[in-house]
Design a protein around this motif. Sequence first.
Motif, PDB file in Angstrom:
ATOM      1  N   LEU A  86       0.804  -1.218   0.000  1.00 40.03           N
ATOM      2  CA  LEU A  86       0.000   0.000   0.000  1.00 40.03           C
ATOM      3  C   LEU A  86       0.843   1.277   0.000  1.00 40.03           C
ATOM      4  CD1 LEU A  86      -2.847  -0.978   2.488  1.00 40.03           C
ATOM      5  CD2 LEU A  86      -2.799  -1.200   0.005  1.00 40.03           C
ATOM      6  N   SER A  87       2.151   1.145  -0.144  1.00 43.52           N
ATOM      7  CA  SER A  87       3.026   2.319  -0.096  1.00 43.52           C
ATOM      8  C   SER A  87       2.752   3.326  -1.199  1.00 43.52           C
ATOM      9  CB  SER A  87       4.492   1.877  -0.175  1.00 43.52           C
ATOM     10  OG  SER A  87       4.846   1.068   0.912  1.00 43.52           O
ATOM     11  N   HIS A  88       2.180   2.858  -2.303  1.00 44.66           N
ATOM     12  CA  HIS A  88       1.887   3.728  -3.449  1.00 44.66           C
ATOM     13  C   HIS A  88       0.421   3.566  -3.863  1.00 44.66           C
ATOM     14  CE1 HIS A  88       6.246   4.370  -3.906  1.00 44.66           C
ATOM     15  NE2 HIS A  88       6.345   3.082  -3.643  1.00 44.66           N
ATOM     16  N   HIS A  89      -0.466   3.436  -2.866  1.00 43.32           N
ATOM     17  CA  HIS A  89      -1.838   3.092  -3.210  1.00 43.32           C
ATOM     18  C   HIS A  89      -2.556   4.190  -3.977  1.00 43.32           C
ATOM     19  CE1 HIS A  89      -3.988   5.437  -0.092  1.00 43.32           C
ATOM     20  NE2 HIS A  89      -3.042   5.063   0.744  1.00 43.32           N
ATOM     21  N   ASP A  90      -2.167   5.451  -3.810  1.00 49.53           N
ATOM     22  CA  ASP A  90      -2.815   6.500  -4.600  1.00 49.53           C
ATOM     23  C   ASP A  90      -2.511   6.325  -6.087  1.00 49.53           C
ATOM     24  OD1 ASP A  90      -0.052   7.403  -3.906  1.00 49.53           O
ATOM     25  OD2 ASP A  90      -0.613   9.120  -5.154  1.00 49.53           O
ATOM     26  N   THR A  91      -1.282   5.908  -6.409  1.00 52.42           N
ATOM     27  CA  THR A  91      -0.909   5.652  -7.802  1.00 52.42           C
ATOM     28  C   THR A  91      -1.665   4.440  -8.338  1.00 52.42           C
ATOM     29  OG1 THR A  91       1.283   6.626  -7.505  1.00 52.42           O
ATOM     30  CG2 THR A  91       1.020   5.071  -9.326  1.00 52.42           C
ATOM     31  N   ALA A  92      -1.756   3.398  -7.524  1.00 57.20           N
ATOM     32  CA  ALA A  92      -2.491   2.202  -7.944  1.00 57.20           C
ATOM     33  C   ALA A  92      -3.950   2.531  -8.224  1.00 57.20           C
ATOM     34  CB  ALA A  92      -2.382   1.121  -6.872  1.00 57.20           C
ATOM     35  N   GLU A  93      -4.564   3.324  -7.375  1.00 56.98           N
ATOM     36  CA  GLU A  93      -5.967   3.679  -7.549  1.00 56.98           C
ATOM     37  C   GLU A  93      -6.175   4.527  -8.801  1.00 56.98           C
ATOM     38  OE1 GLU A  93      -6.287   5.378  -3.731  1.00 56.98           O
ATOM     39  OE2 GLU A  93      -6.294   3.420  -2.756  1.00 56.98           O
ATOM     40  N   ALA A  94      -5.247   5.461  -9.052  1.00 53.20           N
ATOM     41  CA  ALA A  94      -5.359   6.290 -10.249  1.00 53.20           C
ATOM     42  C   ALA A  94      -5.254   5.444 -11.517  1.00 53.20           C
ATOM     43  CB  ALA A  94      -4.271   7.368 -10.239  1.00 53.20           C
ATOM     44  N   LEU A  95      -4.322   4.502 -11.529  1.00 48.48           N
ATOM     45  CA  LEU A  95      -4.175   3.614 -12.686  1.00 48.48           C
ATOM     46  C   LEU A  95      -5.420   2.753 -12.877  1.00 48.48           C
ATOM     47  CD1 LEU A  95      -0.478   2.511 -12.119  1.00 48.48           C
ATOM     48  CD2 LEU A  95      -1.307   3.699 -14.159  1.00 48.48           C
ATOM     49  N   SER A  96      -5.955   2.244 -11.780  1.00 45.46           N
ATOM     50  CA  SER A  96      -7.143   1.411 -11.868  1.00 45.46           C
ATOM     51  C   SER A  96      -8.332   2.205 -12.393  1.00 45.46           C
ATOM     52  CB  SER A  96      -7.464   0.825 -10.490  1.00 45.46           C
ATOM     53  OG  SER A  96      -8.655   0.077 -10.524  1.00 45.46           O
ATOM     54  N   ASP A  97      -8.491   3.415 -11.900  1.00 43.39           N
ATOM     55  CA  ASP A  97      -9.571   4.268 -12.393  1.00 43.39           C
ATOM     56  C   ASP A  97      -9.428   4.546 -13.891  1.00 43.39           C
ATOM     57  OD1 ASP A  97     -10.677   4.432  -9.875  1.00 43.39           O
ATOM     58  OD2 ASP A  97      -9.675   6.314  -9.369  1.00 43.39           O
ATOM     59  N   ALA A  98      -8.188   4.486 -14.383  1.00 44.06           N
ATOM     60  CA  ALA A  98      -7.925   4.751 -15.797  1.00 44.06           C
ATOM     61  C   ALA A  98      -8.067   3.496 -16.666  1.00 44.06           C
ATOM     62  CB  ALA A  98      -6.536   5.342 -15.970  1.00 44.06           C
ATOM     63  N   GLY A  99      -8.409   2.349 -16.073  1.00 51.45           N
ATOM     64  CA  GLY A  99      -8.678   1.155 -16.855  1.00 51.45           C
ATOM     65  C   GLY A  99      -7.626   0.068 -16.790  1.00 51.45           C
ATOM     66  N   PHE A 100      -6.688   0.179 -15.861  1.00 50.84           N
ATOM     67  CA  PHE A 100      -5.645  -0.827 -15.710  1.00 50.84           C
ATOM     68  C   PHE A 100      -5.956  -1.732 -14.509  1.00 50.84           C
ATOM     69  CE2 PHE A 100      -3.695   2.815 -17.715  1.00 50.84           C
ATOM     70  CZ  PHE A 100      -2.823   2.291 -18.651  1.00 50.84           C
ATOM     71  N   ILE A 101      -5.607  -2.999 -14.612  1.00 47.04           N
ATOM     72  CA  ILE A 101      -5.506  -3.846 -13.428  1.00 47.04           C
ATOM     73  C   ILE A 101      -4.129  -3.594 -12.835  1.00 47.04           C
ATOM     74  CG2 ILE A 101      -5.347  -6.213 -12.581  1.00 47.04           C
ATOM     75  CD1 ILE A 101      -7.373  -7.042 -14.643  1.00 47.04           C
ATOM     76  N   VAL A 102      -4.075  -3.417 -11.533  1.00 43.72           N
ATOM     77  CA  VAL A 102      -2.823  -3.073 -10.854  1.00 43.72           C
ATOM     78  C   VAL A 102      -2.612  -4.042  -9.696  1.00 43.72           C
ATOM     79  CG1 VAL A 102      -1.517  -1.254  -9.686  1.00 43.72           C
ATOM     80  CG2 VAL A 102      -3.242  -0.649 -11.409  1.00 43.72           C
ATOM     81  N   VAL A 103      -1.400  -4.576  -9.591  1.00 41.44           N
ATOM     82  CA  VAL A 103      -1.070  -5.463  -8.479  1.00 41.44           C
ATOM     83  C   VAL A 103       0.231  -4.993  -7.840  1.00 41.44           C
ATOM     84  CG1 VAL A 103      -0.607  -7.819  -7.734  1.00 41.44           C
ATOM     85  CG2 VAL A 103      -2.216  -7.414  -9.603  1.00 41.44           C
ATOM     86  N   ALA A 104       0.164  -4.717  -6.540  1.00 41.58           N
ATOM     87  CA  ALA A 104       1.345  -4.314  -5.766  1.00 41.58           C
ATOM     88  C   ALA A 104       1.625  -5.395  -4.733  1.00 41.58           C
ATOM     89  CB  ALA A 104       1.102  -2.973  -5.084  1.00 41.58           C
ATOM     90  N   LEU A 105       2.839  -5.918  -4.744  1.00 38.02           N
ATOM     91  CA  LEU A 105       3.181  -7.020  -3.862  1.00 38.02           C
ATOM     92  C   LEU A 105       3.948  -6.555  -2.634  1.00 38.02           C
ATOM     93  CD1 LEU A 105       6.225  -9.051  -5.233  1.00 38.02           C
ATOM     94  CD2 LEU A 105       5.760  -6.655  -5.810  1.00 38.02           C
ATOM     95  N   ASN A 106       4.035  -7.446  -1.650  1.00 38.48           N
ATOM     96  CA  ASN A 106       4.969  -7.318  -0.538  1.00 38.48           C
ATOM     97  C   ASN A 106       6.148  -8.238  -0.847  1.00 38.48           C
ATOM     98  OD1 ASN A 106       3.256  -5.683   1.259  1.00 38.48           O
ATOM     99  ND2 ASN A 106       1.976  -7.518   1.338  1.00 38.48           N
TER     100      ASN A 106
END
Length: 325
Positions: A86-106
């Motif tokens: 979740l360190s970059h969750h704002d970026t992940a959410e923006a990409l998802s809203d733009a139509g991308f599937i986004v996966v951030a791992l630990n």
Amino acid sequence: MFFRAVTLAFLLIAAPVVQAAGLKKIEVPADHTGQAITATQWSPCARPAKDIQAGPFVISGVRDCPVAGKNLPLILISHGFGGASLSHHDTAEALSDAGFIVVALNHPDDTLSNTERFHNRQALVTRATDIKRLLDYMLTSSPDSAIINPNSIGFFGFSRGGYTGLILAGAQPDFKKLAPPCTNEAGATCPDNTPQTVLLLPASQDSRVKAFVLADPLSSVFADPTSLKNISHPIDLWASQNGGDGVSPKDVLALAQNLPSPSTLHIAQNAGHFSFLTVCPPKLAEAVPDLCIDAPNFNRAAFHKDFNENMISFFRKTLSSERIE
């Protein structure tokens, strides 16, 4: 790159979110190549957003929302040293809203919950393998595998995550260029933290990943231009003007000059290394100012808005990102 423990920081970070995104937790099972990997997935969602309590985080989205669309591009996110999904969750959410599937791992050897990360550099060997295993899972075993376009895979990495992206793109690091052994927060020298412990890097280039956004990558290990000769996919490189946490702006600029692939360089004016992390709330900024407080003339929230929009544009240009509703 080692900095003092920031457990409290990552447990309290919460950034404002404007739109909805589907949210789910996933796990890649352990196998002979590595440990189990936990990750967070964001995806386009047609339902109204709600506040989700994800551990200590409050995120705006819809848990387990059916993915809206088919043939979607996939973006993988790799955090920095001691970070988390979740360190970059704002970026992940923006990409998802733009139509991308986004996966951030630990990254198992390098995540917040692994206190042993202060005592070795094993993550420099395993990080790229973590991403490859995660990508294998997303394209074959994930319940959403059928709606992912396997020819439209992108990557975003910060700090050590940027290093990870360079490895995946084909770079060959020289671990002799690493800084001297670290010390942990108690001041004790890390006993096995020597370049010799991480010299055996497996072949890690992954041609499935077609485009890379790298922010303040650990790049001192790529000082020799020949270490980058195998890179051919486009790279959008970002450097903070002030650097920090062992990342020198000089090294990132040298990397930009030596990259053989189609690449662009952005200098984030007045930014420090941690400015690429999501925005900290006031209480967190007070508790961990080194992680959260930027230069007086730098607005992290405004920068992230521009940064995320630029990333969306880059991936749309470099990936086949047509959505099928």
